[in-house]
Design a protein around this motif. Structure first.
Motif, PDB file in Angstrom:
ATOM      1  N   ASN A   1       9.044  -3.502   6.149  1.00  0.00           N
ATOM      2  CA  ASN A   1       7.852  -2.900   5.558  1.00  0.00           C
ATOM      3  C   ASN A   1       8.081  -1.646   4.727  1.00  0.00           C
ATOM      4  OD1 ASN A   1       5.568  -4.503   6.035  1.00  0.00           O
ATOM      5  ND2 ASN A   1       5.656  -3.992   8.201  1.00  0.00           N
ATOM      6  N   TRP A   2       9.303  -1.092   4.768  1.00  0.00           N
ATOM      7  CA  TRP A   2       9.483   0.193   4.092  1.00  0.00           C
ATOM      8  C   TRP A   2      10.775   0.292   3.268  1.00  0.00           C
ATOM      9  CZ3 TRP A   2       5.236   3.220   4.784  1.00  0.00           C
ATOM     10  CH2 TRP A   2       4.438   2.954   5.897  1.00  0.00           C
ATOM     11  N   PRO A   3      11.251  -0.755   2.646  1.00  0.00           N
ATOM     12  CA  PRO A   3      12.476  -0.573   1.849  1.00  0.00           C
ATOM     13  C   PRO A   3      12.147   0.107   0.512  1.00  0.00           C
ATOM     14  CG  PRO A   3      11.708  -2.807   1.595  1.00  0.00           C
ATOM     15  CD  PRO A   3      10.737  -2.128   2.525  1.00  0.00           C
ATOM     16  N   ALA A   4      13.122   0.766  -0.094  1.00  0.00           N
ATOM     17  CA  ALA A   4      12.919   1.334  -1.432  1.00  0.00           C
ATOM     18  C   ALA A   4      13.288   0.273  -2.458  1.00  0.00           C
ATOM     19  CB  ALA A   4      13.796   2.560  -1.616  1.00  0.00           C
ATOM     20  N   LEU A   5      12.467   0.150  -3.493  1.00  0.00           N
ATOM     21  CA  LEU A   5      12.690  -0.865  -4.530  1.00  0.00           C
ATOM     22  C   LEU A   5      14.118  -0.788  -5.083  1.00  0.00           C
ATOM     23  CD1 LEU A   5      10.178  -1.962  -7.139  1.00  0.00           C
ATOM     24  CD2 LEU A   5      12.380  -1.238  -7.996  1.00  0.00           C
ATOM     25  N   GLU A   6      14.591   0.430  -5.275  1.00  0.00           N
ATOM     26  CA  GLU A   6      15.924   0.626  -5.862  1.00  0.00           C
ATOM     27  C   GLU A   6      17.024   0.132  -4.922  1.00  0.00           C
ATOM     28  OE1 GLU A   6      13.613   2.887  -5.433  1.00  0.00           O
ATOM     29  OE2 GLU A   6      12.968   3.419  -7.458  1.00  0.00           O
ATOM     30  N   GLU A   7      16.738   0.097  -3.622  1.00  0.00           N
ATOM     31  CA  GLU A   7      17.774  -0.269  -2.662  1.00  0.00           C
ATOM     32  C   GLU A   7      17.749  -1.748  -2.280  1.00  0.00           C
ATOM     33  OE1 GLU A   7      18.659   3.910  -0.372  1.00  0.00           O
ATOM     34  OE2 GLU A   7      17.269   2.532   0.599  1.00  0.00           O
ATOM     35  N   VAL A   8      16.723  -2.459  -2.734  1.00  0.00           N
ATOM     36  CA  VAL A   8      16.614  -3.872  -2.362  1.00  0.00           C
ATOM     37  C   VAL A   8      17.851  -4.684  -2.772  1.00  0.00           C
ATOM     38  CG1 VAL A   8      15.285  -6.001  -2.744  1.00  0.00           C
ATOM     39  CG2 VAL A   8      14.107  -3.879  -2.147  1.00  0.00           C
ATOM     40  N   PRO A   9      18.403  -4.455  -3.982  1.00  0.00           N
ATOM     41  CA  PRO A   9      19.627  -5.208  -4.321  1.00  0.00           C
ATOM     42  C   PRO A   9      20.753  -4.996  -3.305  1.00  0.00           C
ATOM     43  CG  PRO A   9      18.713  -4.221  -6.298  1.00  0.00           C
ATOM     44  CD  PRO A   9      17.928  -3.667  -5.136  1.00  0.00           C
ATOM     45  N   ASP A  10      20.864  -3.764  -2.780  1.00  0.00           N
ATOM     46  CA  ASP A  10      21.905  -3.514  -1.768  1.00  0.00           C
ATOM     47  C   ASP A  10      21.589  -4.256  -0.474  1.00  0.00           C
ATOM     48  OD1 ASP A  10      23.064  -1.805  -3.609  1.00  0.00           O
ATOM     49  OD2 ASP A  10      21.952  -0.061  -2.868  1.00  0.00           O
ATOM     50  N   ILE A  11      20.299  -4.277  -0.111  1.00  0.00           N
ATOM     51  CA  ILE A  11      19.897  -5.004   1.103  1.00  0.00           C
ATOM     52  C   ILE A  11      20.252  -6.487   0.944  1.00  0.00           C
ATOM     53  CG2 ILE A  11      17.938  -5.722   2.534  1.00  0.00           C
ATOM     54  CD1 ILE A  11      16.551  -3.089   1.815  1.00  0.00           C
ATOM     55  N   LEU A  12      19.964  -7.027  -0.246  1.00  0.00           N
ATOM     56  CA  LEU A  12      20.240  -8.453  -0.472  1.00  0.00           C
ATOM     57  C   LEU A  12      21.738  -8.746  -0.392  1.00  0.00           C
ATOM     58  CD1 LEU A  12      17.683  -9.164  -3.322  1.00  0.00           C
ATOM     59  CD2 LEU A  12      17.529  -9.901  -0.950  1.00  0.00           C
ATOM     60  N   GLN A  13      22.529  -7.809  -0.874  1.00  0.00           N
ATOM     61  CA  GLN A  13      23.982  -7.998  -0.772  1.00  0.00           C
ATOM     62  C   GLN A  13      24.425  -8.015   0.695  1.00  0.00           C
ATOM     63  OE1 GLN A  13      25.652  -5.074  -3.416  1.00  0.00           O
ATOM     64  NE2 GLN A  13      26.429  -6.644  -4.806  1.00  0.00           N
TER      65      GLN A  13
ATOM     66  N   ARG B   1       0.802  -1.207   0.000  1.00  0.00           N
ATOM     67  CA  ARG B   1       0.000   0.000   0.000  1.00  0.00           C
ATOM     68  C   ARG B   1       0.849   1.278   0.000  1.00  0.00           C
ATOM     69  NH1 ARG B   1      -5.794   0.111   1.618  1.00  0.00           N
ATOM     70  NH2 ARG B   1      -5.753  -2.149   1.419  1.00  0.00           N
ATOM     71  N   HIS B   2       1.849   1.296   0.878  1.00  0.00           N
ATOM     72  CA  HIS B   2       2.646   2.514   0.993  1.00  0.00           C
ATOM     73  C   HIS B   2       4.042   2.368   0.401  1.00  0.00           C
ATOM     74  CE1 HIS B   2      -0.462   3.696   3.773  1.00  0.00           C
ATOM     75  NE2 HIS B   2      -0.231   2.618   4.488  1.00  0.00           N
ATOM     76  N   ALA B   3       4.566   1.172   0.434  1.00  0.00           N
ATOM     77  CA  ALA B   3       5.962   0.955   0.051  1.00  0.00           C
ATOM     78  C   ALA B   3       6.125  -0.535  -0.266  1.00  0.00           C
ATOM     79  CB  ALA B   3       6.879   1.353   1.207  1.00  0.00           C
ATOM     80  N   PRO B   4       7.269  -0.914  -0.827  1.00  0.00           N
ATOM     81  CA  PRO B   4       7.479  -2.355  -1.018  1.00  0.00           C
ATOM     82  C   PRO B   4       7.641  -3.052   0.334  1.00  0.00           C
ATOM     83  CG  PRO B   4       9.021  -1.067  -2.340  1.00  0.00           C
ATOM     84  CD  PRO B   4       8.375  -0.124  -1.383  1.00  0.00           C
ATOM     85  N   MET B   5       7.462  -4.351   0.341  1.00  0.00           N
ATOM     86  CA  MET B   5       7.734  -5.146   1.542  1.00  0.00           C
ATOM     87  C   MET B   5       8.698  -6.258   1.129  1.00  0.00           C
ATOM     88  SD  MET B   5       7.004  -8.286   3.044  1.00  0.00           S
ATOM     89  CE  MET B   5       5.360  -8.943   2.694  1.00  0.00           C
ATOM     90  N   LEU B   6       9.784  -6.383   1.878  1.00  0.00           N
ATOM     91  CA  LEU B   6      10.765  -7.422   1.577  1.00  0.00           C
ATOM     92  C   LEU B   6      10.681  -8.508   2.639  1.00  0.00           C
ATOM     93  CD1 LEU B   6      13.200  -8.451  -0.109  1.00  0.00           C
ATOM     94  CD2 LEU B   6      14.674  -7.239   1.495  1.00  0.00           C
ATOM     95  N   ARG B   7      10.446  -9.740   2.192  1.00  0.00           N
ATOM     96  CA  ARG B   7      10.347 -10.863   3.120  1.00  0.00           C
ATOM     97  C   ARG B   7      11.654 -11.650   3.077  1.00  0.00           C
ATOM     98  NH1 ARG B   7       5.432 -14.083   1.754  1.00  0.00           N
ATOM     99  NH2 ARG B   7       4.248 -12.511   2.872  1.00  0.00           N
ATOM    100  N   ILE B   8      12.270 -11.771   4.232  1.00  0.00           N
ATOM    101  CA  ILE B   8      13.573 -12.427   4.333  1.00  0.00           C
ATOM    102  C   ILE B   8      13.383 -13.830   4.898  1.00  0.00           C
ATOM    103  CG2 ILE B   8      15.850 -12.277   5.433  1.00  0.00           C
ATOM    104  CD1 ILE B   8      15.145  -9.158   5.679  1.00  0.00           C
ATOM    105  N   ALA B   9      13.974 -14.805   4.255  1.00  0.00           N
ATOM    106  CA  ALA B   9      13.779 -16.200   4.676  1.00  0.00           C
ATOM    107  C   ALA B   9      14.521 -16.489   5.984  1.00  0.00           C
ATOM    108  CB  ALA B   9      14.269 -17.144   3.583  1.00  0.00           C
ATOM    109  N   VAL B  10      13.824 -17.190   6.882  1.00  0.00           N
ATOM    110  CA  VAL B  10      14.452 -17.664   8.109  1.00  0.00           C
ATOM    111  C   VAL B  10      14.171 -19.169   8.207  1.00  0.00           C
ATOM    112  CG1 VAL B  10      14.642 -17.375  10.618  1.00  0.00           C
ATOM    113  CG2 VAL B  10      13.978 -15.436   9.208  1.00  0.00           C
ATOM    114  N   PRO B  11      14.884 -19.967   7.430  1.00  0.00           N
ATOM    115  CA  PRO B  11      14.574 -21.402   7.411  1.00  0.00           C
ATOM    116  C   PRO B  11      15.290 -22.152   8.509  1.00  0.00           C
ATOM    117  CG  PRO B  11      16.192 -20.903   5.680  1.00  0.00           C
ATOM    118  CD  PRO B  11      15.926 -19.624   6.454  1.00  0.00           C
TER     119      PRO B  11
END
Lengths: 552, 162
Positions: free
Chosen positions: A94-106, A49-59
């Motif tokens: 709940n509030w990451p920027a789409l453009e920054e997600v690759p950096d978060i994943l790194q 609704r407001h921003a992307p949401m990134l779900r991080i796996a915790v297996p």
């Protein structure tokens, strides 16, 4: 817990690099919205609704303190300084920027974390019992099999474009804390009369629009055949699952349409073609994975420590926390400590960066540097010495993390709902908060005893409302938010799906209805009956009459 | 002439596809790929043709139905109605693993760069990349990953046995 090899690490890094390139191509206009949608979802990124949401796996719900500290750091640097524990044991930002997600994943990749297959029409990250390996009632530790499944399902060449999402859960205890009957595949690890390890396999369970408890399709699958059998189930589903209507695309619809018996035969025939292929597990591989889950070096302790019992006697609040939040451990003198993220007026499952760091410190100090996430959106320190529980509690208490309500009415399982999620029909968080306020007094909640209250903001059922003793579902009626209440669901011991009480209620009415239902229980309960036991004995009618009786 | 990726190289596509005819006399000369329906109706005529033959399977047509005729086909094309429809992966894998088909398996339809790596692991060795996309760029897909956990048609041993 499992530690990445160089090869595991390389796969995660290569996926992060691949996603970075995909994001780049999307932002350049080389990928359409629809194409990128599938790619980003398979990497855990929703547009909300407001921003992307990134779900991080915790297996499978296992975290090292190093990983939790990294999440805290990322939530500060790229988000609003908090994270959310999901009902599938994952962690959401709940509030990451789409453009920054690759950096978060790194960043995540540096601690062996990622968003691989945490959403999308693929095999999702596997869930398990939050007390795995330490529960007193456990037969066999399910975690090695979760890890084997994680590796098999990660970037599986054949099953990355399934008809719909696909969830697997594994338990090794008779008390099912992993909701195996409401997953696409539910696996119970057990041993047969000869003492050989194997699995009872269920397929076609699920919640959502069409809640169904998964039928058993294989009574005993020998250990080494786990992956070839899963391959067979997935192949039958990939081939025959419906792709014309997303509401009928889950495996439960296929199993129901074929009948469980026919589905099981089809899987068996497919399995026989591939059984004993190279995918069959080797003793070496089983031993290699199991070695990661050998118990830590427990001290030899007495079962009931005198100092601990004294602390319970002298501090009522601590004693209360022990009664609700501490569970029996298989090693004498040790306990399982639950950290509830259900304090009143905070969103269920949310935790701040500061508290993540504090909990990481506590886990290092008191629980071998590991912790777990739970499908009821809490955290667990699994290996705490009884004699150190008091110190731990004091630290948690100071940070308002010692809410003593595990399994009580205020330990509400709740999706982020209409405040965040673009799928939701109604808000869920304000409802949770109002109910928590109504039962704020611990004596009241305690007197009611074990009661699972689950809230979902829509039919997708992320809050698992079908299996709440009391379930609340947000529905849309002509553009307004309404709430349907169901009773009698249960996800542990005897799993059952809730029955709808009747016509839905407005947001203002919901808490009152919950109170009426609880009162009917309190008036009718016998001996030590839980809410669910009384409900099963007296049926839905007394609740229905009270909920809908006209005010005089 | 249309381009195609085959065995990780860009080549000219010398095949034409025939999906609907009223009589076998309409079949053109040269390399043709025919639909399953045409094959089933005119198998005898097609077997006597001199030019190479291929067959096209829709996403819901299973390789099982042609398993006794595989030596007739130089190419088996598998159609992807949407890139997110994963049935074709299972078809290709069955052809390679269960039926030991050695000829060309071609992905046609909504075939995009980001799926090529997994398609190749399932047994596809040629790719008719969607025409509005860069086929040169698509070649990069084969370098997305340097290893994988599972057994596949290229690596018959899973990582834990390697």
């Amino acid at each position: 817990m499992y530690a990445y090899t160089k090869q595991d690490q390389r796969i995660v890094e290569e996926r992060a690099a691949q996603y970075k390139d995909q994001t780049h191509r999307y932002l350049n206009g080389d990928l359409s919205d629809d194409e990128f949608l599938v790619l980003r979802l398979q990497n855990g990124l929703y547009l909300q609704r407001h921003a992307p949401m990134l779900r991080i796996a915790v297996p499978p719900g296992m975290l090292s303190t190093k990983q939790l500290r990294k999440i805290a750091e990322i939530s500060r640097d790229y988000d609003k300084g908090y994270a959310h524990i999901s009902t599938r044991q994952n962690i959401q930002l709940n509030w990451p920027a789409l453009e920054e997600v690759p950096d978060i994943l790194q960043e995540l990749a540096t601690v062996g974390m990622h968003g691989i297959q945490t959403s999308g029409s693929c095999i999702r990250s596997t869930t398990s019992d939050e007390y795995a390996g330490v529960a007193k009632d456990e037969d066999i530790d399910p975690r090695p099999y979760c890890e084997i499944i994680r590796q098999w399902s990660t970037l599986h060449p054949e099953f990355s474009m399934l008809p719909r999402k696909f969830k697997i859960s594994v338990t090794g205890s008779p008390k099912d804390r992993a909701a195996t009957q409401t997953n696409d595949i539910g696996i119970q690890v057990l041993s047969n009369a000869e003492g050989e390890i194997g699995f009872q396999v269920r397929a076609g369970g699920g919640l959502g629009r069409t809640p169904i408890l998964g039928p058993v399709i294989k009574d005993f699958l020998p250990e080494k055949h786990l992956l070839t059998y899963l391959d067979a189930i997935l192949r039958v589903y990939n081939r025959y699952g419906r792709r014309d209507n997303k509401y009928k695309a889950r495996i439960k619809i296929l199993v129901k349409a074929m009948t469980p018996a026919t589905f099981a035969e089809k899987v068996e025939a497919e399995w026989l073609r591939n059984k004993d292929s190279a995918t069959t597990l080797t003793n070496e591989e089983l031993a290699r994975i199991k070695a990661f889950y050998t118990p830590p070096h427990y001290e030899k302790l007495e079962a009931s420590q005198v100092s601990f019992l004294e602390q319970c006697e002298t501090n009522a609040e601590f004693h209360q926390w022990v009664l609700t939040n501490v569970s029996p451990h298989k090693a004498p003198g040790y306990s399982i400590a639950n950290i509830n993220l259900k304090a009143c007026a905070t969103a269920p499952g949310d935790i701040s960066a500061e508290n993540m760091e504090l909990v990481a410190d506590l886990a290092d100090c008191y629980s071998f540097g590991e912790l777990r996430t739970t499908h009821r959106q809490n955290l667990v320190l699994a290996d705490v010495k009884q004699t150190q529980l008091f110190e731990l509690w004091v630290e948690l208490y100071k940070a308002s993390l010692a809410t003593a309500n595990l399994g009580l009415i205020t330990d509400i399982t709740c999706c982020p709902g209409g405040d965040f999620c673009s799928l939701a029909n109604a808000k869920s968080l304000p409802i949770a908060e109002e109910i928590q306020r109504a039962y704020k007094r611990i004596d009241t909640a305690n007197d009611i005893g074990e009661l699972e209250l689950n809230i979902s903001g829509c039919m997708n059922a992320c809050g698992h409302h079908h299996v709440g003793h009391i379930g609340i579902l947000g529905v849309d009626k002509k553009g307004s938010e309404f709430y349907q209440v169901s009773l009698g669901g249960c996800s542990t011991d005897t799993t059952s799906l809730g029955k709808i009480l009747g016509p839905s209620f407005t947001a203002d009415e919901v808490t009152g209805v919950v109170e009426k239902c609880v009162n009917v229980y309190l008036e009718n309960r016998q001996d030590k009956e839980r809410f669910i036991d009384t409900y099963r004995r007296i049926g839905i009618n007394p609740f229905k009459e009270r909920a809908y009786e006209k005010a005089n | 002439m249309k381009k195609l990726i085959k065995n990780r190289e860009i080549i000219e596509d010398t095949w034409s596809t025939v999906e609907d005819i009223d009589s076998p006399s309409e079949l053109p000369k040269g390399n043709i790929i025919v639909s399953l329906a045409i094959w089933q109706q005119y198998a005898e005529t097609l077997k006597n043709r001199e030019d190479p033959l291929g067959i096209l399977l829709a996403s819901d047509e299973e390789p099982e139905v042609i398993k006794n005729d595989l030596d007739q086909f130089a190419v088996i094309a598998i159609h992807f109605p949407k890139f997110a429809d994963g049935r074709g992966y299972t078809s290709a894998r069955e052809l390679r693993t269960y039926f030991n088909y050695q000829g060309e398996i071609r992905a046609v339809g909504d075939v995009l760069r980001d799926q090529l790596f997994q398609m190749e692991r399932c047994g596809f060795n040629s790719f008719a990349v969607r025409e509005d996309r860069s086929i040169e760029d698509a070649l990069n897909a084969f370098n997305d990953f340097s290893l994988a956990y599972q057994a596949d048609t290229k690596n018959p041993q899973p990582l834990f046995r390697r």
